[in-house]
Design a protein around this motif. Structure first.
Motif, short mmCIF file in Angstrom:
data_model
loop_
_atom_site.label_atom_id
_atom_site.label_comp_id
_atom_site.label_asym_id
_atom_site.label_seq_id
_atom_site.Cartn_x
_atom_site.Cartn_y
_atom_site.Cartn_z
N ASP A 191 -21.60 2.39 9.47
CA ASP A 191 -21.82 1.26 10.38
C ASP A 191 -20.64 0.28 10.42
N ASN A 192 -19.55 0.60 9.70
CA ASN A 192 -18.34 -0.24 9.68
C ASN A 192 -18.59 -1.62 9.06
N MET A 193 -19.59 -1.72 8.20
CA MET A 193 -19.84 -2.95 7.47
C MET A 193 -19.03 -2.94 6.18
N ALA A 194 -18.63 -4.13 5.73
CA ALA A 194 -17.86 -4.24 4.50
C ALA A 194 -18.77 -4.06 3.28
N VAL A 195 -18.41 -3.11 2.43
CA VAL A 195 -19.08 -2.94 1.14
C VAL A 195 -18.41 -3.83 0.11
N ILE A 196 -17.07 -3.87 0.13
CA ILE A 196 -16.27 -4.83 -0.63
C ILE A 196 -15.34 -5.50 0.38
N PRO A 197 -15.49 -6.78 0.64
CA PRO A 197 -14.65 -7.45 1.65
C PRO A 197 -13.20 -7.54 1.17
N TRP A 198 -12.32 -8.03 2.08
CA TRP A 198 -10.91 -8.15 1.73
C TRP A 198 -10.74 -8.84 0.38
N THR A 199 -10.02 -8.17 -0.51
CA THR A 199 -9.82 -8.64 -1.87
C THR A 199 -8.34 -8.57 -2.22
N ASN A 200 -7.85 -9.60 -2.90
CA ASN A 200 -6.44 -9.61 -3.30
C ASN A 200 -6.16 -8.52 -4.33
N ALA A 201 -4.95 -7.97 -4.27
CA ALA A 201 -4.52 -7.02 -5.30
C ALA A 201 -4.53 -7.68 -6.67
N ASP A 202 -4.76 -6.86 -7.70
CA ASP A 202 -4.79 -7.40 -9.06
C ASP A 202 -3.41 -7.90 -9.49
N HIS A 203 -2.38 -7.14 -9.17
CA HIS A 203 -1.01 -7.48 -9.55
C HIS A 203 -0.08 -7.14 -8.39
N PHE A 204 0.88 -8.00 -8.13
CA PHE A 204 1.90 -7.67 -7.13
C PHE A 204 3.14 -8.53 -7.35
N THR A 205 4.26 -7.97 -6.98
CA THR A 205 5.54 -8.68 -7.06
C THR A 205 6.33 -8.35 -5.79
N TYR A 206 7.25 -9.30 -5.40
CA TYR A 206 8.09 -9.01 -4.23
C TYR A 206 9.40 -9.78 -4.35
N ASN A 207 10.39 -9.32 -3.56
CA ASN A 207 11.71 -9.93 -3.59
C ASN A 207 11.85 -10.96 -2.46
N GLU A 208 13.12 -11.42 -2.28
CA GLU A 208 13.37 -12.47 -1.27
C GLU A 208 13.11 -11.98 0.14
N ASN A 209 13.09 -10.66 0.36
CA ASN A 209 12.80 -10.10 1.69
C ASN A 209 11.32 -9.74 1.84
N PHE A 210 10.52 -10.18 0.87
CA PHE A 210 9.07 -9.94 0.88
C PHE A 210 8.74 -8.45 0.89
N GLN A 211 9.53 -7.71 0.13
CA GLN A 211 9.25 -6.30 -0.14
C GLN A 211 8.82 -6.20 -1.61
N GLY A 212 7.74 -5.45 -1.85
CA GLY A 212 7.26 -5.41 -3.23
C GLY A 212 6.32 -4.25 -3.51
N GLU A 213 5.67 -4.33 -4.66
CA GLU A 213 4.71 -3.33 -5.09
C GLU A 213 3.44 -4.02 -5.58
N PHE A 214 2.36 -3.26 -5.60
CA PHE A 214 1.08 -3.85 -6.03
C PHE A 214 0.23 -2.76 -6.66
N ASP A 215 -0.82 -3.18 -7.37
CA ASP A 215 -1.87 -2.25 -7.82
C ASP A 215 -3.18 -3.01 -7.87
N VAL A 216 -4.27 -2.26 -7.77
CA VAL A 216 -5.60 -2.85 -7.79
C VAL A 216 -6.58 -1.78 -8.25
N THR A 217 -7.59 -2.20 -9.00
CA THR A 217 -8.67 -1.32 -9.41
C THR A 217 -9.97 -1.84 -8.81
N LEU A 218 -10.68 -0.96 -8.13
CA LEU A 218 -11.93 -1.33 -7.47
C LEU A 218 -13.10 -0.64 -8.16
N ASP A 219 -14.19 -1.34 -8.36
CA ASP A 219 -15.46 -0.76 -8.81
C ASP A 219 -16.36 -0.66 -7.59
#
Length: 487
Positions: A56-84
Protein backbone atom coordinates in the motif's frame (compact mmCIF):
# COMPACT_ATOMS: atom_id res chain seq x y z
CA UNK A 1 25.94 9.61 -9.87
CA UNK A 2 24.42 12.06 -7.42
CA UNK A 3 22.28 11.14 -4.41
CA UNK A 4 22.76 7.79 -2.65
CA UNK A 5 24.60 4.78 -4.09
CA UNK A 6 24.37 1.63 -1.96
CA UNK A 7 27.49 -0.51 -1.63
CA UNK A 8 26.29 -3.03 0.98
CA UNK A 9 22.61 -3.95 1.00
CA UNK A 10 20.19 -6.88 1.00
CA UNK A 11 19.41 -8.34 -2.40
CA UNK A 12 16.10 -7.77 -4.13
CA UNK A 13 13.68 -10.58 -3.11
CA UNK A 14 15.82 -11.49 -0.10
CA UNK A 15 14.21 -12.89 3.05
CA UNK A 16 15.94 -11.87 6.28
CA UNK A 17 15.68 -14.35 9.14
CA UNK A 18 13.60 -12.82 11.90
CA UNK A 19 14.44 -13.02 15.58
CA UNK A 20 11.73 -12.14 18.09
CA UNK A 21 9.66 -10.60 15.32
CA UNK A 22 12.35 -8.37 13.80
CA UNK A 23 15.12 -8.60 11.23
CA UNK A 24 18.35 -6.61 11.26
CA UNK A 25 19.46 -5.02 7.97
CA UNK A 26 22.77 -3.23 7.41
CA UNK A 27 23.20 -0.62 4.67
CA UNK A 28 26.40 1.08 3.62
CA UNK A 29 26.88 3.52 0.77
CA UNK A 30 28.30 6.70 -0.62
CA UNK A 31 26.62 9.96 -1.56
CA UNK A 32 27.17 13.07 -3.63
CA UNK A 33 25.22 16.33 -4.02
CA UNK A 34 23.85 17.31 -7.44
CA UNK A 35 26.06 19.91 -9.21
CA UNK A 36 23.07 22.26 -9.50
CA UNK A 37 22.75 22.36 -5.71
CA UNK A 38 26.44 23.21 -5.34
CA UNK A 39 25.98 26.15 -7.69
CA UNK A 40 23.16 27.51 -5.50
CA UNK A 41 25.03 26.75 -2.29
CA UNK A 42 24.77 23.90 0.25
CA UNK A 43 24.73 24.27 4.03
CA UNK A 44 24.56 20.58 5.07
CA UNK A 45 23.54 17.10 3.90
CA UNK A 46 22.06 14.06 5.72
CA UNK A 47 21.70 10.53 4.22
CA UNK A 48 18.21 9.17 4.89
CA UNK A 49 16.60 5.73 4.74
CA UNK A 50 13.04 4.46 5.08
CA UNK A 51 11.12 1.18 4.74
CA UNK A 52 7.87 1.08 2.75
CA UNK A 53 5.15 -1.54 2.45
CA UNK A 54 4.91 -2.53 -1.21
CA UNK A 55 1.27 -3.51 -0.73
CA UNK A 56 0.00 0.00 0.00
CA UNK A 57 3.09 2.29 -0.13
CA UNK A 58 2.73 3.18 3.55
CA UNK A 59 5.83 3.85 5.62
CA UNK A 60 6.78 1.01 7.96
CA UNK A 61 9.86 2.96 9.11
CA UNK A 62 9.67 6.66 8.10
CA UNK A 63 12.66 8.66 6.86
CA UNK A 64 15.46 8.09 9.36
CA UNK A 65 18.92 9.61 9.54
CA UNK A 66 21.92 7.37 8.89
CA UNK A 67 23.68 6.14 12.02
CA UNK A 68 27.08 7.41 10.86
CA UNK A 69 28.17 9.58 7.95
CA UNK A 70 31.05 11.81 6.92
CA UNK A 71 31.60 14.12 3.93
CA UNK A 72 34.16 16.49 2.43
CA UNK A 73 33.98 20.13 1.34
CA UNK A 74 32.18 19.07 -1.87
CA UNK A 75 29.54 17.24 0.18
CA UNK A 76 30.67 13.83 -1.01
CA UNK A 77 30.79 11.16 1.65
CA UNK A 78 29.92 7.73 3.01
CA UNK A 79 27.35 6.47 5.48
CA UNK A 80 26.04 3.34 7.20
CA UNK A 81 22.85 2.48 9.03
CA UNK A 82 21.35 -0.58 10.71
CA UNK A 83 17.59 -1.03 10.61
CA UNK A 84 15.44 -3.32 12.77
CA UNK A 85 12.55 -4.12 10.44
CA UNK A 86 9.38 -5.78 11.78
CA UNK A 87 8.49 -9.21 10.43
CA UNK A 88 6.45 -9.02 7.26
CA UNK A 89 6.73 -7.79 3.72
CA UNK A 90 7.09 -7.40 0.87
CA UNK A 91 9.01 -4.23 1.69
CA UNK A 92 10.91 -1.62 -0.28
CA UNK A 93 13.88 0.16 1.26
CA UNK A 94 14.31 3.72 -0.03
CA UNK A 95 17.35 5.93 0.41
CA UNK A 96 17.66 9.67 -0.16
CA UNK A 97 20.02 12.57 0.46
CA UNK A 98 18.49 15.46 2.36
CA UNK A 99 20.24 18.63 1.19
CA UNK A 100 19.70 21.97 2.93
CA UNK A 101 20.52 24.89 0.70
CA UNK A 102 22.27 28.03 1.91
CA UNK A 103 19.21 29.77 0.45
CA UNK A 104 16.69 30.20 3.31
CA UNK A 105 13.85 27.63 3.56
CA UNK A 106 15.11 25.56 0.61
CA UNK A 107 15.61 21.83 1.30
CA UNK A 108 15.43 18.92 -1.11
CA UNK A 109 15.72 15.14 -0.83
CA UNK A 110 17.70 13.80 -3.76
CA UNK A 111 17.22 10.29 -5.15
CA UNK A 112 18.84 7.17 -3.76
CA UNK A 113 19.11 3.48 -4.56
CA UNK A 114 16.22 1.18 -3.60
CA UNK A 115 16.01 -2.42 -2.41
CA UNK A 116 12.90 -4.18 -3.74
CA UNK A 117 10.60 -7.03 -2.66
CA UNK A 118 12.39 -7.97 0.56
CA UNK A 119 10.80 -9.66 3.54
CA UNK A 120 11.52 -10.40 7.18
CA UNK A 121 10.42 -13.91 8.07
CA UNK A 122 11.83 -17.42 8.23
CA UNK A 123 14.49 -19.13 6.15
CA UNK A 124 14.47 -22.89 5.56
CA UNK A 125 17.26 -24.91 3.97
CA UNK A 126 16.12 -27.59 1.52
CA UNK A 127 18.49 -30.58 1.62
CA UNK A 128 18.42 -34.22 0.54
CA UNK A 129 17.85 -36.03 -2.74
CA UNK A 130 15.29 -36.23 -5.56
CA UNK A 131 12.02 -36.05 -3.61
CA UNK A 132 13.51 -33.04 -1.83
CA UNK A 133 14.80 -31.40 -5.01
CA UNK A 134 11.37 -32.00 -6.56
CA UNK A 135 11.04 -34.67 -9.24
CA UNK A 136 7.27 -34.73 -9.75
CA UNK A 137 6.82 -34.64 -13.53
CA UNK A 138 3.01 -34.44 -13.51
CA UNK A 139 0.95 -31.33 -12.78
CA UNK A 140 -1.04 -29.65 -10.03
CA UNK A 141 -2.15 -26.16 -9.07
CA UNK A 142 0.72 -24.67 -7.05
CA UNK A 143 1.32 -21.08 -8.23
CA UNK A 144 4.02 -18.66 -7.00
CA UNK A 145 3.28 -16.33 -4.10
CA UNK A 146 4.82 -13.05 -3.01
CA UNK A 147 5.06 -14.67 0.45
CA UNK A 148 7.64 -17.26 -0.65
CA UNK A 149 11.08 -16.39 -2.07
CA UNK A 150 13.86 -18.69 -3.27
CA UNK A 151 17.64 -18.43 -3.20
CA UNK A 152 18.34 -20.10 -6.52
CA UNK A 153 21.40 -22.08 -7.58
CA UNK A 154 22.69 -18.96 -9.35
CA UNK A 155 23.15 -17.44 -5.83
CA UNK A 156 20.40 -14.88 -6.45
CA UNK A 157 17.14 -14.32 -4.61
CA UNK A 158 13.94 -14.58 -6.64
CA UNK A 159 10.24 -15.29 -6.24
CA UNK A 160 9.86 -19.03 -5.63
CA UNK A 161 8.45 -21.17 -8.43
CA UNK A 162 8.86 -24.66 -9.86
CA UNK A 163 11.32 -26.07 -10.74
CA UNK A 164 13.38 -25.01 -7.75
CA UNK A 165 16.54 -26.96 -8.51
CA UNK A 166 17.25 -25.48 -11.96
CA UNK A 167 20.69 -24.24 -12.87
CA UNK A 168 20.18 -21.27 -15.20
CA UNK A 169 23.15 -18.85 -15.00
CA UNK A 170 24.58 -20.97 -12.17
CA UNK A 171 27.48 -22.45 -14.14
CA UNK A 172 28.78 -25.55 -12.34
CA UNK A 173 27.62 -26.21 -8.78
CA UNK A 174 27.58 -29.25 -6.50
CA UNK A 175 23.80 -29.76 -6.64
CA UNK A 176 23.40 -29.34 -10.40
CA UNK A 177 20.79 -31.80 -11.71
CA UNK A 178 21.60 -33.92 -14.77
CA UNK A 179 17.94 -34.08 -15.73
CA UNK A 180 14.94 -31.75 -15.57
CA UNK A 181 13.44 -31.44 -12.10
CA UNK A 182 9.74 -30.77 -11.48
CA UNK A 183 7.31 -30.01 -8.66
CA UNK A 184 8.81 -29.79 -5.16
CA UNK A 185 7.00 -30.08 -1.80
CA UNK A 186 8.42 -26.78 -0.58
CA UNK A 187 6.54 -24.08 -2.46
CA UNK A 188 3.34 -25.44 -0.91
CA UNK A 189 5.19 -25.68 2.41
CA UNK A 190 6.29 -22.04 2.18
CA UNK A 191 2.82 -20.75 1.35
CA UNK A 192 1.18 -22.71 4.16
CA UNK A 193 3.79 -21.80 6.76
CA UNK A 194 3.68 -18.13 5.72
CA UNK A 195 -0.10 -18.22 6.21
CA UNK A 196 0.22 -19.84 9.64
CA UNK A 197 3.10 -17.67 10.91
CA UNK A 198 1.96 -14.45 9.19
CA UNK A 199 5.55 -13.99 7.98
CA UNK A 200 7.16 -14.55 4.58
CA UNK A 201 9.28 -17.62 3.93
CA UNK A 202 12.68 -17.86 2.28
CA UNK A 203 13.82 -21.15 0.78
CA UNK A 204 17.44 -22.08 0.07
CA UNK A 205 17.76 -25.02 -2.34
CA UNK A 206 20.72 -27.37 -1.82
CA UNK A 207 19.25 -30.82 -2.68
CA UNK A 208 20.41 -33.13 -5.45
CA UNK A 209 18.61 -36.12 -6.94
CA UNK A 210 20.27 -39.46 -6.27
CA UNK A 211 22.68 -38.13 -3.67
CA UNK A 212 23.82 -40.64 -1.02
CA UNK A 213 24.64 -39.75 2.57
CA UNK A 214 28.34 -39.89 1.65
CA UNK A 215 28.03 -36.66 -0.34
CA UNK A 216 26.63 -34.96 2.79
CA UNK A 217 29.59 -36.16 4.87
CA UNK A 218 30.90 -33.19 6.93
CA UNK A 219 34.50 -34.28 6.38
CA UNK A 220 34.61 -34.37 2.59
CA UNK A 221 31.09 -34.20 1.17
CA UNK A 222 30.68 -31.68 -1.64
CA UNK A 223 26.94 -31.30 -0.99
CA UNK A 224 27.54 -30.70 2.71
CA UNK A 225 30.01 -27.92 1.94
CA UNK A 226 27.72 -26.43 -0.70
CA UNK A 227 24.86 -26.32 1.82
CA UNK A 228 27.04 -24.66 4.47
CA UNK A 229 28.24 -22.09 1.92
CA UNK A 230 24.64 -21.26 0.98
CA UNK A 231 23.67 -20.80 4.62
CA UNK A 232 26.56 -18.39 5.13
CA UNK A 233 25.65 -16.53 1.93
CA UNK A 234 22.09 -16.00 3.16
CA UNK A 235 22.88 -14.62 6.60
CA UNK A 236 24.13 -17.56 8.72
CA UNK A 237 20.79 -18.16 10.44
CA UNK A 238 17.73 -20.15 9.45
CA UNK A 239 14.57 -21.43 11.11
CA UNK A 240 15.17 -25.03 10.12
CA UNK A 241 16.65 -27.58 7.72
CA UNK A 242 14.18 -29.63 5.65
CA UNK A 243 15.77 -33.05 5.07
CA UNK A 244 14.28 -35.73 2.76
CA UNK A 245 16.86 -38.36 1.79
CA UNK A 246 17.73 -42.02 2.10
CA UNK A 247 16.76 -43.97 -1.04
CA UNK A 248 20.39 -44.00 -2.22
CA UNK A 249 21.48 -45.53 1.10
CA UNK A 250 19.26 -48.64 0.86
CA UNK A 251 22.24 -50.95 0.28
CA UNK A 252 23.61 -53.16 3.08
CA UNK A 253 26.61 -51.15 4.27
CA UNK A 254 25.21 -47.58 4.15
CA UNK A 255 21.84 -48.76 5.53
CA UNK A 256 23.50 -50.21 8.65
CA UNK A 257 25.28 -46.90 9.29
CA UNK A 258 22.50 -44.50 8.34
CA UNK A 259 21.76 -43.35 11.89
CA UNK A 260 25.46 -42.87 12.63
CA UNK A 261 26.01 -40.86 9.45
CA UNK A 262 22.90 -38.73 9.95
CA UNK A 263 23.83 -38.04 13.58
CA UNK A 264 27.31 -36.86 12.50
CA UNK A 265 25.72 -34.67 9.83
CA UNK A 266 23.36 -32.96 12.30
CA UNK A 267 26.08 -32.40 14.89
CA UNK A 268 28.50 -30.96 12.32
CA UNK A 269 25.91 -28.52 10.94
CA UNK A 270 25.06 -27.27 14.43
CA UNK A 271 28.72 -26.89 15.36
CA UNK A 272 29.42 -24.94 12.15
CA UNK A 273 26.46 -22.60 12.65
CA UNK A 274 26.83 -22.20 16.40
CA UNK A 275 23.21 -22.90 17.35
CA UNK A 276 20.80 -25.84 17.63
CA UNK A 277 19.12 -25.50 14.25
CA UNK A 278 15.99 -27.71 14.04
CA UNK A 279 15.86 -30.55 11.48
CA UNK A 280 12.59 -31.60 9.87
CA UNK A 281 12.91 -35.02 8.27
CA UNK A 282 10.73 -37.44 6.29
CA UNK A 283 10.67 -41.23 6.42
CA UNK A 284 11.13 -42.80 2.99
CA UNK A 285 8.03 -43.47 0.91
CA UNK A 286 8.52 -46.46 -1.41
CA UNK A 287 10.03 -47.89 -4.58
CA UNK A 288 7.87 -50.07 -6.82
CA UNK A 289 9.66 -53.41 -7.38
CA UNK A 290 12.49 -52.08 -5.24
CA UNK A 291 15.25 -54.33 -3.93
CA UNK A 292 16.85 -54.82 -0.51
CA UNK A 293 13.71 -54.80 1.63
CA UNK A 294 15.77 -55.18 4.80
CA UNK A 295 17.82 -52.10 3.91
CA UNK A 296 14.72 -49.97 3.38
CA UNK A 297 13.55 -51.14 6.79
CA UNK A 298 16.87 -50.22 8.41
CA UNK A 299 16.90 -46.72 6.89
CA UNK A 300 13.30 -46.00 7.89
CA UNK A 301 14.01 -47.30 11.39
CA UNK A 302 17.08 -45.04 11.63
CA UNK A 303 14.95 -42.07 10.58
CA UNK A 304 12.42 -42.83 13.32
CA UNK A 305 15.23 -43.34 15.81
CA UNK A 306 16.80 -39.98 14.91
CA UNK A 307 13.57 -38.18 15.82
CA UNK A 308 13.48 -39.98 19.18
CA UNK A 309 17.14 -39.67 20.14
CA UNK A 310 18.48 -36.45 18.63
CA UNK A 311 17.03 -33.30 20.24
CA UNK A 312 15.50 -30.90 17.76
CA UNK A 313 14.88 -33.54 15.05
CA UNK A 314 11.31 -34.19 13.87
CA UNK A 315 9.99 -36.75 11.39
CA UNK A 316 6.95 -37.13 9.13
CA UNK A 317 5.64 -40.31 7.53
CA UNK A 318 5.11 -40.45 3.75
CA UNK A 319 3.97 -44.03 3.09
CA UNK A 320 0.47 -42.99 1.97
CA UNK A 321 1.70 -40.60 -0.75
CA UNK A 322 1.10 -41.46 -4.42
CA UNK A 323 3.92 -41.86 -6.97
CA UNK A 324 4.37 -40.44 -10.47
CA UNK A 325 6.87 -43.17 -11.41
CA UNK A 326 8.52 -46.02 -9.51
CA UNK A 327 9.99 -43.86 -6.71
CA UNK A 328 9.05 -40.16 -6.97
CA UNK A 329 6.03 -38.52 -5.35
CA UNK A 330 3.32 -37.07 -7.57
CA UNK A 331 2.85 -33.30 -7.74
CA UNK A 332 -0.35 -33.53 -5.69
CA UNK A 333 1.41 -35.70 -3.11
CA UNK A 334 4.23 -33.18 -2.82
CA UNK A 335 1.78 -30.32 -2.27
CA UNK A 336 0.08 -32.37 0.46
CA UNK A 337 3.45 -33.23 2.02
CA UNK A 338 4.50 -29.57 2.00
CA UNK A 339 1.33 -28.51 3.79
CA UNK A 340 1.74 -31.29 6.37
CA UNK A 341 5.33 -30.21 6.97
CA UNK A 342 4.16 -26.62 7.53
CA UNK A 343 1.79 -27.85 10.23
CA UNK A 344 4.59 -29.75 11.92
CA UNK A 345 6.84 -26.68 11.80
CA UNK A 346 4.02 -24.63 13.31
CA UNK A 347 3.84 -27.13 16.17
CA UNK A 348 7.61 -27.30 16.75
CA UNK A 349 8.56 -23.67 16.10
CA UNK A 350 5.41 -21.81 17.08
CA UNK A 351 3.90 -23.98 19.78
CA UNK A 352 0.67 -24.53 17.86
CA UNK A 353 -1.41 -27.70 17.78
CA UNK A 354 0.55 -30.95 17.89
CA UNK A 355 1.15 -32.47 14.47
CA UNK A 356 3.18 -35.66 14.75
CA UNK A 357 2.79 -39.13 13.19
CA UNK A 358 1.40 -41.87 15.46
CA UNK A 359 4.07 -44.12 16.95
CA UNK A 360 3.92 -47.52 18.66
CA UNK A 361 5.55 -47.41 22.10
CA UNK A 362 4.38 -50.66 23.77
CA UNK A 363 3.09 -54.11 22.84
CA UNK A 364 1.33 -56.47 25.28
CA UNK A 365 -1.01 -59.45 25.40
CA UNK A 366 -4.72 -58.58 25.62
CA UNK A 367 -6.29 -59.89 28.83
CA UNK A 368 -9.71 -61.57 29.01
CA UNK A 369 -11.51 -58.52 30.43
CA UNK A 370 -10.30 -56.33 27.59
CA UNK A 371 -11.30 -58.96 25.02
CA UNK A 372 -14.83 -58.85 26.36
CA UNK A 373 -14.99 -55.08 26.62
CA UNK A 374 -13.90 -54.49 23.05
CA UNK A 375 -15.64 -57.57 21.60
CA UNK A 376 -12.46 -59.35 20.61
CA UNK A 377 -13.06 -63.08 20.06
CA UNK A 378 -12.26 -64.72 23.41
CA UNK A 379 -10.64 -67.85 22.06
CA UNK A 380 -8.17 -65.94 19.88
CA UNK A 381 -4.69 -64.61 20.61
CA UNK A 382 -4.57 -60.82 20.55
CA UNK A 383 -1.79 -58.29 21.01
CA UNK A 384 -2.46 -54.69 22.04
CA UNK A 385 -0.26 -51.96 20.56
CA UNK A 386 -0.15 -48.72 22.55
CA UNK A 387 0.55 -45.62 20.45
CA UNK A 388 1.24 -41.94 21.06
CA UNK A 389 0.32 -38.86 18.98
CA UNK A 390 -3.16 -40.16 18.15
CA UNK A 391 -5.71 -37.37 17.80
CA UNK A 392 -8.97 -39.29 17.76
CA UNK A 393 -8.50 -42.86 16.59
CA UNK A 394 -7.00 -44.85 13.72
CA UNK A 395 -8.59 -45.08 10.31
CA UNK A 396 -8.18 -48.65 9.05
CA UNK A 397 -8.76 -49.21 5.34
CA UNK A 398 -8.96 -52.96 5.92
CA UNK A 399 -9.18 -55.20 8.99
CA UNK A 400 -7.45 -58.12 7.24
CA UNK A 401 -4.11 -59.04 8.75
CA UNK A 402 -2.41 -59.18 5.34
CA UNK A 403 -3.31 -55.49 4.89
CA UNK A 404 -2.17 -54.39 8.34
CA UNK A 405 1.44 -53.56 7.36
CA UNK A 406 2.77 -55.46 10.39
CA UNK A 407 5.03 -58.51 10.34
CA UNK A 408 5.88 -60.60 13.41
CA UNK A 409 8.54 -63.32 13.60
CA UNK A 410 9.91 -65.59 16.29
CA UNK A 411 12.27 -68.60 16.39
CA UNK A 412 9.73 -70.69 14.43
CA UNK A 413 9.46 -68.11 11.67
CA UNK A 414 6.62 -65.85 10.62
CA UNK A 415 3.62 -65.45 12.92
CA UNK A 416 0.58 -64.89 10.74
CA UNK A 417 -1.51 -61.84 11.62
CA UNK A 418 -5.18 -62.59 10.96
CA UNK A 419 -6.84 -59.28 11.71
CA UNK A 420 -6.18 -55.71 12.88
CA UNK A 421 -8.69 -53.70 14.91
CA UNK A 422 -9.05 -50.21 16.36
CA UNK A 423 -11.83 -48.26 18.09
CA UNK A 424 -12.71 -44.78 19.31
CA UNK A 425 -13.20 -45.88 22.91
CA UNK A 426 -9.55 -46.82 23.15
CA UNK A 427 -8.08 -44.44 20.59
CA UNK A 428 -4.40 -44.97 21.40
CA UNK A 429 -4.48 -48.69 20.68
CA UNK A 430 -4.39 -51.12 17.80
CA UNK A 431 -5.15 -54.82 18.22
CA UNK A 432 -3.53 -57.63 16.25
CA UNK A 433 -5.07 -61.13 16.11
CA UNK A 434 -2.41 -63.84 15.76
CA UNK A 435 -2.76 -67.28 14.19
CA UNK A 436 -0.63 -68.87 16.91
CA UNK A 437 1.23 -68.21 20.14
CA UNK A 438 4.55 -66.42 20.07
CA UNK A 439 6.95 -69.01 21.43
CA UNK A 440 9.79 -66.82 22.68
CA UNK A 441 11.45 -63.50 21.93
CA UNK A 442 10.03 -62.04 18.74
CA UNK A 443 10.53 -59.13 16.39
CA UNK A 444 7.78 -56.80 15.22
CA UNK A 445 8.06 -54.55 12.15
CA UNK A 446 5.76 -52.13 10.37
CA UNK A 447 5.82 -50.77 6.78
CA UNK A 448 9.46 -51.69 6.34
CA UNK A 449 9.77 -53.14 2.84
CA UNK A 450 10.91 -51.23 -0.26
CA UNK A 451 7.26 -51.26 -1.35
CA UNK A 452 5.26 -51.56 1.88
CA UNK A 453 1.52 -51.53 2.45
CA UNK A 454 -0.26 -49.05 0.15
CA UNK A 455 -2.91 -48.00 2.68
CA UNK A 456 -1.34 -48.01 6.15
CA UNK A 457 -3.33 -47.16 9.29
CA UNK A 458 -3.54 -43.38 9.60
CA UNK A 459 -4.63 -40.97 12.29
CA UNK A 460 -8.26 -40.09 11.57
CA UNK A 461 -7.62 -36.36 12.06
CA UNK A 462 -4.13 -35.71 10.65
CA UNK A 463 -4.15 -38.58 8.10
CA UNK A 464 -0.51 -39.20 9.00
CA UNK A 465 0.44 -42.89 8.75
CA UNK A 466 1.89 -44.80 11.66
CA UNK A 467 5.66 -44.38 11.95
CA UNK A 468 7.58 -47.24 10.31
CA UNK A 469 9.90 -49.39 12.41
CA UNK A 470 11.97 -52.50 11.76
CA UNK A 471 12.67 -55.62 13.84
CA UNK A 472 11.87 -54.15 17.23
CA UNK A 473 12.37 -56.81 19.88
CA UNK A 474 9.39 -58.04 21.87
CA UNK A 475 10.30 -59.77 25.13
CA UNK A 476 7.94 -62.16 26.94
CA UNK A 477 8.03 -61.32 30.67
CA UNK A 478 6.79 -63.27 33.72
CA UNK A 479 3.49 -61.39 33.71
CA UNK A 480 2.93 -62.35 30.07
CA UNK A 481 3.37 -58.80 28.79
CA UNK A 482 5.17 -57.89 25.61
CA UNK A 483 7.04 -54.61 25.52
CA UNK A 484 8.42 -52.92 22.46
CA UNK A 485 12.19 -52.52 22.73
CA UNK A 486 12.53 -48.95 21.46
CA UNK A 487 16.18 -48.54 20.50
Amino acid sequence: MYGITLMSRPSDWEIIQQKEGKGSVFLNGKFSVHPAALEVGVERVIPLVRVMSEDDNMAVIPWTNADHFTYNENFQGEFDVTLDIPAGGPYRIDTGLETKSSTPDLTWVYRGDCVLHIGVGNLFIIAGQSNSAGYSRDFCLDPPSMDVHLYRNRSKWDIASHPMNENTYAETCANEEMGVSGVSPYLAFGKKYAQISNMPVGLVQTSLGGSPMARWNPENGDLYQNMIDKIHETGDRCAGILWYQGCSDTDPEPAKKYFEHFYSFVMAVRKELGYQVPFFTMQLNRQINGMNDDCWGMVRDAQARAAREIPGVSVLTTSNLSLCDDIHNTAHANVALGEKLAKQCAFVLNGLEEYQPPEVIKVERVNEDEKEKFQLEGNRIWLKLTCVHVKNCFLLYSTAGKDSGFTLTDSKGNVEILHIRGNRENKNHLYLELAREVEDEAELSFAWQADPIKHPPVDEVTFLPLLSFYKSHINLTINKEFRLDVK
